[in-house]
Design an enzyme around this catalytic site. Structure first.
Site, short mmCIF file in Angstrom:
data_model
loop_
_atom_site.label_atom_id
_atom_site.label_comp_id
_atom_site.label_asym_id
_atom_site.label_seq_id
_atom_site.Cartn_x
_atom_site.Cartn_y
_atom_site.Cartn_z
N PHE A 78 -11.53 -26.91 -23.05
CA PHE A 78 -11.48 -27.79 -24.23
C PHE A 78 -10.13 -27.71 -24.93
O PHE A 78 -9.72 -28.63 -25.63
CB PHE A 78 -12.61 -27.44 -25.21
CG PHE A 78 -12.38 -26.20 -26.04
CD1 PHE A 78 -11.71 -26.29 -27.26
CD2 PHE A 78 -12.83 -24.97 -25.62
CE1 PHE A 78 -11.50 -25.16 -28.03
CE2 PHE A 78 -12.61 -23.84 -26.38
CZ PHE A 78 -11.95 -23.93 -27.59
N LYS A 79 -9.40 -26.62 -24.71
CA LYS A 79 -8.11 -26.44 -25.38
C LYS A 79 -7.07 -27.44 -24.89
O LYS A 79 -6.05 -27.64 -25.56
CB LYS A 79 -7.63 -25.00 -25.17
CG LYS A 79 -8.54 -23.98 -25.83
CD LYS A 79 -8.17 -22.55 -25.51
CE LYS A 79 -9.17 -21.59 -26.16
NZ LYS A 79 -8.89 -20.18 -25.85
N ASP A 80 -7.31 -28.06 -23.75
CA ASP A 80 -6.38 -29.09 -23.27
C ASP A 80 -6.26 -30.23 -24.29
O ASP A 80 -5.19 -30.86 -24.40
CB ASP A 80 -6.85 -29.67 -21.94
CG ASP A 80 -6.73 -28.68 -20.79
OD1 ASP A 80 -5.92 -27.75 -20.90
OD2 ASP A 80 -7.45 -28.86 -19.79
N THR A 111 -6.59 -20.05 -22.56
CA THR A 111 -5.47 -20.40 -23.43
C THR A 111 -4.16 -20.43 -22.65
O THR A 111 -3.33 -21.33 -22.82
CB THR A 111 -5.35 -19.41 -24.60
OG1 THR A 111 -6.53 -19.48 -25.41
CG2 THR A 111 -4.14 -19.73 -25.47
#
Length: 256
Positions: A78-80, A111
Site C-alpha cells: 500500500f505504501k506505493d 518500506t
C-alpha cells in the site's frame, strides 16, 4: 487543517481516485508552491506504473463487506500509493533548487522496496537502505537487491528492524554529518506520505456511503490489519464543516 463543506464532499464523491488525490493535495500544496497543472502531472506520473487503470479498486463482497485493494503498485505494498507521489514531489523541488539529498531508510520489508522504486534513477537523490538479514520475505529482499541504479544502495544488516534503526538515528543525531550529506528519510510520519494516504479513506467512504444527502452523514466502518501501527497516521488531515459527530473513519489504512 482545511474544512470541507457538504457541496465539496458531493463534488469529490463523483471523482476517480486519481482526481481525488489531486484535489486533496491541492488543499495543502498551493499554486504558488507548485502550479496546479504541474501538480497534476507529477501525480499522473507517480501513478503511471500501477497495474490497475484506476490505481486502487473496491471489491464488493456480500453482506455489505467491501475490500479496498491497495496492492496494485510496483511492489504490491500500500505504501506505493504515497511513496510514488513523494518521490515525484521530492525530485521536483530538488531539481528546482538544484540540491541533492541522501535518503536513509531502515526497513522490515515493504518500506524499503517501495521507497527504492519511488526514487530509482533520480539524479538529485541517493537512497541507502538497511534491511534486516533473514527477517524479510524472499520477494521483498529481491525487490530491494535487484534494482540496478546508480542512486540505489542496499545493505543487509544483522538485527531486527528496530535494531537497524539505531545506527540511522545516530547519523541523524550527528548534526554536522547530517548537514554535510543533506540527510533525510522516507518514514511513516513524512507529511507527504500522510497527505496522499488521506485520499483513499475518502474514496472508500464515497464508494460505500449510500448517500451524501443524509443528515448526519452515514457511517462507514473501516477494519484495518496492522503490524507496528505505523499506518495509523493517515486520516486526521481534513475536517468536515460543519462537524458531523457520526462520521467515523478510523485513522488507519484500509484492508490490504
Amino acid at each position: 487543517i482545511p474544512s470541507l463543506d457538504r457541496d465539496t464532499l458531493r463534488r469529490w464523491g463523483r471523482l476517480s481516485y486519481r482526481e481525488l488525490v489531486k484535489e486533496l493535495c491541492s488543499l495543502f500544496i498551493t499554486a504558488e508552491l507548485v502550479p496546479r497543472s504541474t501538480l497534476n502531472d507529477l501525480i499522473d506520473r507517480a501513478f503511471s506504473r500501477f497495474r490497475h487503470k484506476n490505481v486502487i479498486h473496491l471489491s464488493r463482497l456480500k453482506d455489505g463487506l467491501n475490500v479496498l485493494e491497495l496492492w496494485h503498485g510496483v511492489t504490491y505494498a500500500f505504501k506505493d500509493l504515497s511513496l510514488s507521489c513523494t518521490g515525484q514531489f521530492l525530485q521536483y523541488f530538488l531539481e528546482k533548487k538544484q540540491k541533492h539529498v541522501t535518503i536513509l531508510v531502515g526497513t522490515s520489508g515493504d518500506t524499503g522496496s517501495s521507497a527504492i522504486e519511488s526514487v530509482r534513477g533520480q539524479k538529485n537523490m541517493d537512497i541507502f537502505v538497511l534491511l534486516p538479514k533473514g527477517f524479510c520475505t524472499q520477494i521483498q529482499e529481491l525487490q530491494m537487491t535487484t534494482v540496478i541504479e546508480d542512486n540505489v544502495h542496499v545493505f543487509a544488516a544483522h538485527g531486527n528492524s528496530d535494531e537497524i534503526d539505531e545506527p540511522i538515528k545516530e547519523l541523524f543525531a550527528d548534526v554536522d554529518f547530517a548537514r554535510k550529506y543533506n540527510l533525510m528519510s522516507l518514514n511513516s510520519v513524512n507529511w507527504s506520505r500522510i497527505m496522499v494516504q488521506i485520499a483513499h479513506h475518502f474514496y472508500a467512504y464515497f464508494q460505500c456511503a449510500p448517500s451524501l444527502d443524509i443528515t448526519p452523514l452515514p457511517v462507514v466502518e473501516i477494519v484495518v490489519p496492522t503490524g507496528g501501527g505505523g499506518n495509523i497516521t493517515a486520516f486526521p488531515g481534513v475536517a468536515l464543516q460543519p462537524p458531523q459527530p457520526n462520521f467515523r473513519m478510523p485513522c488507519s489504512e484500509l484492508a490490504w
